[in-house]
Design a protein around this motif. Structure first.
Motif, short mmCIF file in Angstrom:
data_model
loop_
_atom_site.label_atom_id
_atom_site.label_comp_id
_atom_site.label_asym_id
_atom_site.label_seq_id
_atom_site.Cartn_x
_atom_site.Cartn_y
_atom_site.Cartn_z
N TYR A 313 82.25 -38.04 101.62
CA TYR A 313 81.92 -38.98 102.69
C TYR A 313 83.00 -40.05 102.86
O TYR A 313 83.48 -40.30 103.96
N SER A 314 83.39 -40.67 101.75
CA SER A 314 84.37 -41.76 101.83
C SER A 314 85.81 -41.28 101.67
O SER A 314 86.74 -42.02 101.99
N LYS A 315 85.98 -40.07 101.13
CA LYS A 315 87.30 -39.50 100.81
C LYS A 315 88.01 -40.26 99.68
O LYS A 315 89.20 -40.09 99.46
N ASP A 316 87.26 -41.10 98.96
CA ASP A 316 87.83 -41.77 97.79
C ASP A 316 88.04 -40.76 96.67
O ASP A 316 87.26 -39.79 96.52
N PHE A 317 89.07 -40.97 95.86
CA PHE A 317 89.32 -40.10 94.73
C PHE A 317 88.21 -40.27 93.71
O PHE A 317 87.79 -41.39 93.39
N ILE A 318 87.71 -39.16 93.17
CA ILE A 318 86.65 -39.21 92.16
C ILE A 318 87.29 -39.41 90.79
O ILE A 318 88.11 -38.59 90.34
N LYS A 319 86.96 -40.50 90.14
CA LYS A 319 87.57 -40.79 88.84
C LYS A 319 87.13 -39.75 87.81
O LYS A 319 85.95 -39.45 87.68
#
Length: 327
Positions: A313-319
């Motif tokens: 959804y946010s396209k943030d990298f998953i830590k």
């Protein structure tokens, strides 16, 4: 006089009496996979399948005919890679990409050599002629020429022919993961400390396509499931690439220079074809099977495709530390 070098794909010569790289008559051989690698991870006695799934070989039995000069060159390269390996990610990341190209290229060419010999012999038994398309002969011939840089005065200028990405990676100690696609010249390698993905003949276009994701990865030690997803993205991107790589090859003063011609869109034809989530999910499921993740888990009705690299959804990298799966 311009330098003229051996090209086994001109006449499809894959004879055990000729050095695979130089074409010189020889009785010597070298392993397709570095001996230190097979010893370290104890896979020499395991079996590897050919592409048609009908033929298998024991890894330790895979050998390439080679001249003493070629064997010495690859032995010296192995020493450099092994020394870098012992330094972990920092050691590998500091290597000249050409050395990684030559090291992975030796293994990929070795597998390609066995694929060619197996297909040739299979067709001969059926009374059929062994042949390759003009496109494949050109592609493999160019690759072979580039690999000869380990013993010949061949240099790469301007844009390089490959995409090679090295990154920190966390596996349990003594676990070794590698995948290859000899026909399409792709390779991935992962251990406890680092991993790398190499597309050896894409003229750098796949790394460009994945540039945004690669930027997000920086500063993180990838979880193995992220490593598998990254390679799947590179692999599928290569599959839908719609342009053949081309090179400017100049032969003069007894030396050769190779420059990759940037892949650019021509007319209305995009560089990459349509990204089909169904096909990609099946490919990814093959890589994620060790985690019990199947295609139906990746593609669920009214949900975005499952990813462990980016929040859908946010396209943030998953830590990586947020991933609750074994490594």
């Amino acid at each position: 006089m311009p330098l003229s070098l051996y090209n086994p794909f001109d006449d499809l010569i894959f004879d055990e009496h000729f050095c695979f790289l130089s074409g010189a008559l020889t009785t010597e051989k070298m392993p397709v996979f570095p001996q230190w690698l097979m010893d370290k991870f104890k896979f020499g006695d395991e079996r590897i399948e050919m592409m048609d799934k009908q033929k298998t070989y024991v890894y330790a039995d895979l050998e390439l005919p080679c001249s003493p000069e070629v064997k010495n060159a690859f032995d010296a390269l192995d020493e450099k890679i092994q020394a870098a390996y012992k330094e972990g990610y920092e050691g590998m990341a500091a290597l000249d990409e050409l050395l990684i190209f030559q090291w992975t290229g030796r293994m990929l060419y070795g597998l390609l050599y066995y694929e060619m010999r197996y297909e040739r012999d299979r067709l001969l038994r059926q009374g059929e002629e062994f042949a390759l398309s003009t496109q494949l002969k050109q592609r493999f011939g160019d690759f072979h020429l580039m690999l000869q840089s380990i013993v010949e005065p061949i240099s790469f200028v301007g844009k390089k022919p490959w995409s090679i990405v090295v990154f920190p990676l966390k596996y349990s100690a003594d676990i070794f993961s590698y995948r290859d696609d000899a026909i399409n010249l792709l390779f991935s390698f992962g251990v406890n400390g680092f991993g790398f993905v190499a597309c050896l003949q894409d003229n750098g276009i796949i790394a460009i396509k994945q540039k945004e994701l690669l930027e997000k990865m920086k500063g993180h030690v990838l979880h193995p499931i992220q490593f598998e997803e990254l390679y799947a993205r590179f692999h599928y991107s290569d599959y839908i690439l719609q342009y053949n790589p081309e090179y400017k090859i100049e032969r003069k003063d007894n030396a050769i220079t190779i420059e990759a011609i940037p892949i650019e869109k021509k007319g209305s034809k995009p560089i990459f074809g349509f990204w089909d989530e169904d096909i990609f999910a099946q490919l990814l499921a093959n890589y994620w099977s060790v985690y019990g993740i199947e295609r139906e888990d990746i593609l669920q009705f009214q949900k975005p495709p499952l990813s462990f690299l980016e929040n859908p959804y946010s396209k943030d990298f998953i830590k990586p530390e947020a991933i609750d799966l074994p490594f």
